[in-house]
Design an enzyme around this catalytic site. Structure first.
Site, PDB file in Angstrom:
ATOM      1  N   ARG A   1       0.801  -1.227   0.000  1.00 32.05           N
ATOM      2  CA  ARG A   1       0.000   0.000   0.000  1.00 32.05           C
ATOM      3  C   ARG A   1       0.827   1.267   0.000  1.00 32.05           C
ATOM      4  NH1 ARG A   1      -3.059  -3.762   1.761  1.00 32.05           N
ATOM      5  NH2 ARG A   1      -1.170  -4.402   2.811  1.00 32.05           N
ATOM      6  N   THR A   2       1.805   1.333   0.882  1.00 35.00           N
ATOM      7  CA  THR A   2       2.521   2.606   1.037  1.00 35.00           C
ATOM      8  C   THR A   2       3.238   2.960  -0.264  1.00 35.00           C
ATOM      9  OG1 THR A   2       2.780   2.148   3.380  1.00 35.00           O
ATOM     10  CG2 THR A   2       4.171   3.879   2.455  1.00 35.00           C
TER      11      THR A   2
ATOM     12  N   ARG B   1      11.507   3.569   3.009  1.00 28.90           N
ATOM     13  CA  ARG B   1      11.167   2.665   4.129  1.00 28.90           C
ATOM     14  C   ARG B   1      12.408   1.826   4.414  1.00 28.90           C
ATOM     15  NH1 ARG B   1       5.839  -0.966   4.423  1.00 28.90           N
ATOM     16  NH2 ARG B   1       5.079   1.086   5.070  1.00 28.90           N
TER      17      ARG B   1
ATOM     18  N   LYS C   1      25.642  -3.745  -0.455  1.00 30.18           N
ATOM     19  CA  LYS C   1      27.102  -3.782  -0.653  1.00 30.18           C
ATOM     20  C   LYS C   1      27.841  -3.042   0.449  1.00 30.18           C
ATOM     21  CE  LYS C   1      26.689  -3.381  -5.712  1.00 30.18           C
ATOM     22  NZ  LYS C   1      26.983  -2.416  -6.778  1.00 30.18           N
TER      23      LYS C   1
ATOM     24  N   HIS D   1       5.799   6.123  11.235  1.00 30.17           N
ATOM     25  CA  HIS D   1       5.223   5.955   9.903  1.00 30.17           C
ATOM     26  C   HIS D   1       4.246   7.132   9.715  1.00 30.17           C
ATOM     27  CE1 HIS D   1       3.703   4.272   6.312  1.00 30.17           C
ATOM     28  NE2 HIS D   1       3.348   3.059   6.709  1.00 30.17           N
TER      29      HIS D   1
HETATM   30  C1  NCD Z   1       1.987  -0.938   8.220  1.00 32.31           C
HETATM   31  C2  NCD Z   1       3.497  -0.761   8.304  1.00 32.31           C
HETATM   32  O1  NCD Z   1       4.205  -1.037   7.345  1.00 32.31           O
HETATM   33  O2  NCD Z   1       3.913  -0.336   9.364  1.00 32.31           O
HETATM   34  N1  NCD Z   1       1.523  -1.159   6.914  1.00 32.31           N
HETATM   35  C3  NCD Z   1       1.306  -0.106   6.096  1.00 32.31           C
HETATM   36  O3  NCD Z   1       2.151   0.729   5.851  1.00 32.31           O
HETATM   37  N2  NCD Z   1       0.069  -0.003   5.605  1.00 32.31           N
HETATM   38  C4  NCD Z   1       1.456  -1.906   9.205  1.00 32.31           C
HETATM   39  C5  NCD Z   1       1.970  -3.300   9.188  1.00 32.31           C
HETATM   40  O4  NCD Z   1       2.780  -3.691   8.333  1.00 32.31           O
HETATM   41  O5  NCD Z   1       1.554  -4.052  10.062  1.00 32.31           O
END
Ligand code: NCD
Length: 311
Positions: A62-63, A112, A91, A140
Site C-alpha cells: 500500500r505505502t 522505508r 554492498k 510511519h
Molecule cells: C503498516 C506498516 O508497514 O507499518 N503497513 C502499512 O504501511 N500499511 C502496518 C503493518 O505492516 O503491520
C-alpha cells in the site's frame, strides 16, 4: 492552482508525527480534501516534470504503490528501488550516501527502512524533500496522517474521539505515529489493548501523561469495544528475535462480526491483516479499513504537493 495562501508546510522533510503542529495537520487535512476532488476528476498535471524516488528496503504494498499512484495522478514520474538485496546498501553503502546520490536523480524522496532512526539519517543529508515511509518500529507519519483523515471523514471530527488500539503496540510504528498525532487534538481518550509483552511503547505513554491525556491499558479486547474508533494491528513478525514468541502471541485477538453486535465503533487497520480481523467484519458499514487504504492516495497527493510547493 487551488489555493496558494498558507498551505505550505514549515519544514522540508517529514520524518515523524512529533514534528507536526495542529496548524500543520489542519493544513494537510484541508489540502487532502481538495486532493480528493482532484482525484475524482482523474487528477491533474501540477507535478509534471517532477520525479519521486521510492526506496523500499522493507516489504510494502500500500505505502509504495499509493505514493506511486499519488505521483502519477498529479502528472509526475516515479523511480522505484525495492528490496535490500538489490540495492547498494547491501554492498555496504551508507544511507547518507544513497540519499546524496538520489538527490541527483529525484525532486523528492520517500524511503522505508528496517532501522529506527534511518529516516533522520536520510533527512540530515537530503537537499530535496524527504518523507519517511516507515523506519523500523519507530515512525510511519504518512500512515498516521491518512488515519487522521479517515477518522475525520468517517466520524465528522477528530476532537473528542475515544480510540482503542489493539495488538502489537510495542513494535507497531503506525500506533506510535498515530498516538503522537492524536495527542494534538482536544478531549481525546485512548484505550490500549495488548498482551503484557506487547504493551504500548513507553515513549507514547509518557508523552500522553505529560500532555495530561487520559489512557487505559487492558488485556481483554472486550474492554475496548465501546470506543468511537477500534484500530486493529498485526503482530509485527519481523521484529521478533524469537519466532516461537511471535507464534504464541500472533492471534491473541481476532475481531469477529459477532463481537461487534450493538457496537458503533469504526473499525480501522493499517493493513495487511493476517487473521486479526475475521472476514465476517468486512460487510459491516463501520468496517473502514479498505476505505482507509484508499485515503492513502489522497493524503500522499497532498503531501507531495505541499512539500514540492505545488498547492
Ligand atoms: C503498516 C506498516 O508497514 O507499518 N503497513 C502499512 O504501511 N500499511 C502496518 C503493518 O505492516 O503491520
Amino acid at each position: 492552482m487551488i489555493c496558494a495562501i498558507n498551505m505550505l508546510l514549515p519544514f522540508k522533510h517529514l520524518t515523524s508525527t512529533k514534528q507536526l503542529t495542529r496548524d500543520d495537520t489542519d493544513a494537510i487535512l484541508k489540502v487532502s480534501k481538495e486532493m480528493e476532488e482532484v482525484l475524482k476528476k482523474g487528477g491533474d498535471d501540477r507535478l509534471a516534470g517532477k520525479i519521486l524516488a521510492c526506496l523500499f528496503y522493507e516489504p510494502s504494498t500500500r505505502t509504495r504503490l499509493s505514493f506511486e499512484s499519488a505521483m502519477h495522478r498529479l502528472g509526475g514520474d516515479v523511480l522505484s528501488a525495492v528490496g535490500f538485496q538489490f540495492s547498494s546498501l547491501y554492498k555496504g553503502e551508507t544511507i547518507e550516501d544513497t540519499i546524496t546520490v538520489m538527490n541527483e536523480y529525484a525532486d523528492i524522496i520517500t524511503m522505508r527502512h528496517p532501522e529506527g532512526g534511518s529516516a533522520d539519517k536520510a533527512a540530515s543529508v537530503s537537499e530535496v524533500p524527504f518523507i519517511n515511509a516507515g523506519d523500523g518500529p519507530r515512525q510511519h507519519p504518512t500512515q498516521a496522517l491518512l488515519d487522521l483523515y479517515t477518522i475525520q471523514k468517517e466520524k465528522g471530527s477528530v476532537d473528542g474521539t475515544h480510540i482503542t488500539m489493539v495488538g502489537d503496540l510495542l513494535y507497531g510504528r503506525t500506533v506510535h505515529s498515530l498516538s503522537f498525532l492524536l495527542g494534538l487534538y482536544d478531549n481525546m481518550r485512548f484505550t490500549f489493548v495488548s498482551p503484557k509483552e506487547l504493551k504500548m511503547s513507553e515513549k507514547v505513554t509518557s508523552f500522553l501523561t505529560e500532555k495530561g491525556i487520559n489512557y487505559t491499558e487492558v488485556e481483554d479486547i472486550e474492554d475496548g469495544l465501546d470506543a468511537d474508533v477500534l484500530y486493529m494491528t498485526r503482530v509485527q513478525k519481523e521484529r521478533f528475535a524469537d519466532q516461537s514468541e511471535y507464534e504464541r502471541l500472533k492471534l491473541k485477538y481476532v475481531l469477529t462480526a459477532d463481537m461487534l453486535k450493538g457496537k458503533d465503533c469504526t473499525i480501522m487497520h493499517p493493513l495487511p491483516r493476517v487473521g486479526e480481523i475475521d472476514t465476517s467484519v468486512d460487510a459491516l458499514p463501520n468496517a473502514a479499513y479498505f476505505r482507509e487504504a484508499g485515503n492513502g492516495v489522497i493524503v500522499r497527493m497532498a503531501l507531495l504537493c505541499m512539500l514540492l510547493d505545488a498547492v
